[in-house]
Motif scaffolding. Structure first.
Motif, PDB file in Angstrom:
ATOM      1  N   GLN A 147      18.612  56.486 -62.202  1.00 35.84           N
ATOM      2  CA  GLN A 147      18.055  57.836 -62.243  1.00 35.84           C
ATOM      3  C   GLN A 147      18.156  58.476 -63.621  1.00 35.84           C
ATOM      4  O   GLN A 147      17.432  59.435 -63.910  1.00 35.84           O
ATOM      5  CB  GLN A 147      18.785  58.704 -61.210  1.00 35.84           C
ATOM      6  CG  GLN A 147      18.273  60.117 -61.054  1.00 35.84           C
ATOM      7  CD  GLN A 147      19.029  60.869 -59.970  1.00 35.84           C
ATOM      8  OE1 GLN A 147      19.896  60.306 -59.300  1.00 35.84           O
ATOM      9  NE2 GLN A 147      18.713  62.148 -59.785  1.00 35.84           N
ATOM     10  N   CYS A 148      19.029  57.955 -64.480  1.00 35.11           N
ATOM     11  CA  CYS A 148      19.351  58.633 -65.737  1.00 35.11           C
ATOM     12  C   CYS A 148      19.132  57.734 -66.940  1.00 35.11           C
ATOM     13  O   CYS A 148      19.285  56.510 -66.871  1.00 35.11           O
ATOM     14  CB  CYS A 148      20.807  59.098 -65.730  1.00 35.11           C
ATOM     15  SG  CYS A 148      21.219  60.220 -64.375  1.00 35.11           S
ATOM     16  N   VAL A 149      18.766  58.364 -68.051  1.00 34.02           N
ATOM     17  CA  VAL A 149      18.776  57.732 -69.367  1.00 34.02           C
ATOM     18  C   VAL A 149      19.836  58.463 -70.183  1.00 34.02           C
ATOM     19  O   VAL A 149      19.664  59.639 -70.525  1.00 34.02           O
ATOM     20  CB  VAL A 149      17.396  57.817 -70.052  1.00 34.02           C
ATOM     21  CG1 VAL A 149      17.469  57.259 -71.457  1.00 34.02           C
ATOM     22  CG2 VAL A 149      16.343  57.089 -69.233  1.00 34.02           C
ATOM     23  N   ASN A 150      20.937  57.760 -70.453  1.00 38.83           N
ATOM     24  CA  ASN A 150      22.109  58.386 -71.075  1.00 38.83           C
ATOM     25  C   ASN A 150      22.554  59.567 -70.203  1.00 38.83           C
ATOM     26  O   ASN A 150      22.899  59.367 -69.058  1.00 38.83           O
ATOM     27  CB  ASN A 150      21.800  58.808 -72.511  1.00 38.83           C
ATOM     28  CG  ASN A 150      21.449  57.608 -73.380  1.00 38.83           C
ATOM     29  OD1 ASN A 150      22.033  56.550 -73.238  1.00 38.83           O
ATOM     30  ND2 ASN A 150      20.497  57.786 -74.290  1.00 38.83           N
ATOM     31  N   THR A 151      22.490  60.788 -70.723  1.00 40.87           N
ATOM     32  CA  THR A 151      22.931  61.943 -69.932  1.00 40.87           C
ATOM     33  C   THR A 151      21.758  62.746 -69.362  1.00 40.87           C
ATOM     34  O   THR A 151      21.969  63.780 -68.727  1.00 40.87           O
ATOM     35  CB  THR A 151      23.799  62.884 -70.794  1.00 40.87           C
ATOM     36  OG1 THR A 151      23.035  63.310 -71.943  1.00 40.87           O
ATOM     37  CG2 THR A 151      25.063  62.167 -71.260  1.00 40.87           C
ATOM     38  N   THR A 152      20.544  62.281 -69.589  1.00 39.79           N
ATOM     39  CA  THR A 152      19.361  62.982 -69.074  1.00 39.79           C
ATOM     40  C   THR A 152      18.921  62.311 -67.783  1.00 39.79           C
ATOM     41  O   THR A 152      18.634  61.106 -67.774  1.00 39.79           O
ATOM     42  CB  THR A 152      18.211  62.945 -70.095  1.00 39.79           C
ATOM     43  OG1 THR A 152      18.672  63.478 -71.336  1.00 39.79           O
ATOM     44  CG2 THR A 152      17.020  63.746 -69.601  1.00 39.79           C
ATOM     45  N   CYS A 153      18.848  63.079 -66.711  1.00 39.90           N
ATOM     46  CA  CYS A 153      18.586  62.500 -65.392  1.00 39.90           C
ATOM     47  C   CYS A 153      17.324  63.080 -64.767  1.00 39.90           C
ATOM     48  O   CYS A 153      16.939  64.231 -65.031  1.00 39.90           O
ATOM     49  CB  CYS A 153      19.766  62.743 -64.451  1.00 39.90           C
ATOM     50  SG  CYS A 153      21.288  61.919 -64.985  1.00 39.90           S
ATOM     51  N   LEU A 154      16.717  62.288 -63.916  1.00 43.04           N
ATOM     52  CA  LEU A 154      15.568  62.729 -63.137  1.00 43.04           C
ATOM     53  C   LEU A 154      16.029  63.632 -61.991  1.00 43.04           C
ATOM     54  O   LEU A 154      17.207  63.578 -61.599  1.00 43.04           O
ATOM     55  CB  LEU A 154      14.834  61.510 -62.583  1.00 43.04           C
ATOM     56  CG  LEU A 154      14.167  60.602 -63.622  1.00 43.04           C
ATOM     57  CD1 LEU A 154      13.803  59.256 -63.022  1.00 43.04           C
ATOM     58  CD2 LEU A 154      12.923  61.274 -64.196  1.00 43.04           C
TER      59      LEU A 154
ATOM     60  N   PHE B 264      11.693  58.848 -70.503  1.00 47.22           N
ATOM     61  CA  PHE B 264      11.904  57.985 -69.344  1.00 47.22           C
ATOM     62  C   PHE B 264      11.002  56.748 -69.321  1.00 47.22           C
ATOM     63  O   PHE B 264      10.999  56.017 -68.346  1.00 47.22           O
ATOM     64  CB  PHE B 264      11.700  58.790 -68.050  1.00 47.22           C
ATOM     65  CG  PHE B 264      12.748  59.841 -67.835  1.00 47.22           C
ATOM     66  CD1 PHE B 264      14.034  59.489 -67.454  1.00 47.22           C
ATOM     67  CD2 PHE B 264      12.459  61.182 -68.038  1.00 47.22           C
ATOM     68  CE1 PHE B 264      15.004  60.458 -67.253  1.00 47.22           C
ATOM     69  CE2 PHE B 264      13.414  62.158 -67.840  1.00 47.22           C
ATOM     70  CZ  PHE B 264      14.698  61.803 -67.456  1.00 47.22           C
TER      71      PHE B 264
ATOM     72  N   GLU C  26       8.246  63.627 -71.048  1.00 52.33           N
ATOM     73  CA  GLU C  26       8.784  62.720 -70.040  1.00 52.33           C
ATOM     74  C   GLU C  26       8.586  61.249 -70.390  1.00 52.33           C
ATOM     75  O   GLU C  26       9.462  60.422 -70.155  1.00 52.33           O
ATOM     76  CB  GLU C  26       8.172  63.024 -68.667  1.00 52.33           C
ATOM     77  CG  GLU C  26       6.658  62.922 -68.579  1.00 52.33           C
ATOM     78  CD  GLU C  26       5.964  64.262 -68.673  1.00 52.33           C
ATOM     79  OE1 GLU C  26       4.932  64.441 -68.007  1.00 52.33           O
ATOM     80  OE2 GLU C  26       6.458  65.129 -69.407  1.00 52.33           O
TER      81      GLU C  26
END
Length: 348
Positions: free
Chosen positions: A234-241, A319, A315
């Motif tokens: 759900q996440c890329v590093n600390t950025t989440c969907l 992502f 986005e």
């Protein structure tokens, strides 16, 4: 003198091979490699659009290259051989757009013994009810870039140019440009979407047939339903969907050699065709497989809301890599569901 003659012979042979390849011929060396690998088939053909989607598959622990002959280069393409979940696979990258995708897929199915084709990658999203990162498996694909552009002044009841002899049709529908203007009359008038001319191997040579919506293989689609509970990151590093991505069977996807970054056209494609995945290659893969009677399915992860407008800014930049990895993960799981090597799934 002897060394000179040997050198001349080497140059002549080299030039001969270059001429063969330049003329599109299969050189004896490449042909022998193809024949040798085909004796070890049939293979599952895997088609990737570009390096962004190919590299995560090649880096996956699930992919094991064939040690003796990991690839064959021909016609500007590299055909890679290996195994995924004990399935023998041959992988090819197409490049951007429907022409590249059609050429690469036709080479794949013509050169190698295949039992099916899997196409995967990322796509723009036309369905606001789905999220970035979701992996879609459409039931049908269409090439939405074949048009009959109607003359200015003609209306929807006027016959199109070359419609009478059967070259074009008004059955599928049109895009009216004047609906998207803020000012005076629009000289662009409208475009009518057209089906593809196809020449199936089961038909009569040079006798055309027409198709717009190409169905994926029903047996592959039924297998794909087992993937709908797949857990994806759900996440890329600390950025989440906003929520975990999901795998979902959708109705339709469309392809054209057009990058759709326009919300109005995205909305039109959704309302007119009920399309979800919007991208640039899958319909070409579908059309080639359909004509060659080879079962296929397409797996496309959503990288952005085409034309923008989602809650996530930039986005695709954030992502895109997650979507590409999701498409690979679902592809690998799908391969693991297929019957053992040597057996051919019963196409419906």
């Amino acid at each position: 003198m002897g060394y000179f003659l040997i050198g001349v012979l080497v140059v002549v042979l080299f030039i001969g091979n270059v001429i063969e390849e330049a003329n599109g011929e299969i050189s004896p060396t490449v042909l022998s490699k193809i024949e040798w690998m085909n004796k070890r088939g049939p293979y599952l053909g895997i088609v990737a659009p570009n390096n962004f989607e190919l590299n995560p598959l090649l880096a996956s622990q699930a992919y094991v290259p064939y040690p003796s002959l990991p690839f064959i280069d021909f016609a500007g393409r590299r055909f890679r051989f290996g195994k995924i979940s004990n399935q023998r696979v041959v992988i090819v990258m197409t490049g951007l757009g429907v022409v590249n995708a059609g050429v690469a897929t036709q080479l794949l199915v013509s050169l190698f013994r295949l039992k099916g084709v899997l196409h995967y990658g990322i796509a723009g999203n036309a369905d606001v009810n789905l999220e970035i990162g979701d992996v879609t498996i459409p039931k049908y694909w269409a090439h939405s870039g074949l048009w009959n552009w109607q003359r200015y002044g003609d209306g929807i009841d006027d016959e199109l140019a070359l419609e009478a002899p059967g070259d074009y049709t008004r059955d599928i529908g049109y895009l009216q440009f004047s609906k998207y203007t803020n000012g005076s009359d629009n000289l662009l008038n409208r475009v009518w979407y057209q089906p593809e001319e196809i020449f199936p191997v089961t038909g009569t040579p040079e006798v055309r047939e027409h198709i717009f919506w190409v169905p994926v293989d029903k047996s592959y689609l039924n297998l794909a339903r087992q993937l709908e509970d797949t857990k994806l990151p759900q996440c890329v590093n600390t950025t989440c969907l906003p929520r975990p991505p999901k795998v979902t069977i959708v109705d339709r996807g469309v392809s054209a050699s057009v990058f759709v970054d326009n919300a109005a056209y995205r909305t039109f494609l959704r309302s007119k065709f009920n399309a979800t995945a919007v991208e640039m290659e899958s319909a070409a893969v579908a059309l080639i497989c359909h004509q060659q009677s080879i079962p296929f399915v397409v797996i496309r992860a959503l990288s952005d809301l085409a034309g923008g407008g989602s809650d996530m800014s930039n986005e695709a930049d954030i992502f895109g890599s997650l979507a590409a990895q999701n498409s690979v993960d679902v592809l690998v799981k799908f391969v693991g569901l297929l019957p053992p090597y040597g057996s051919k799934i019963q196409s419906e």
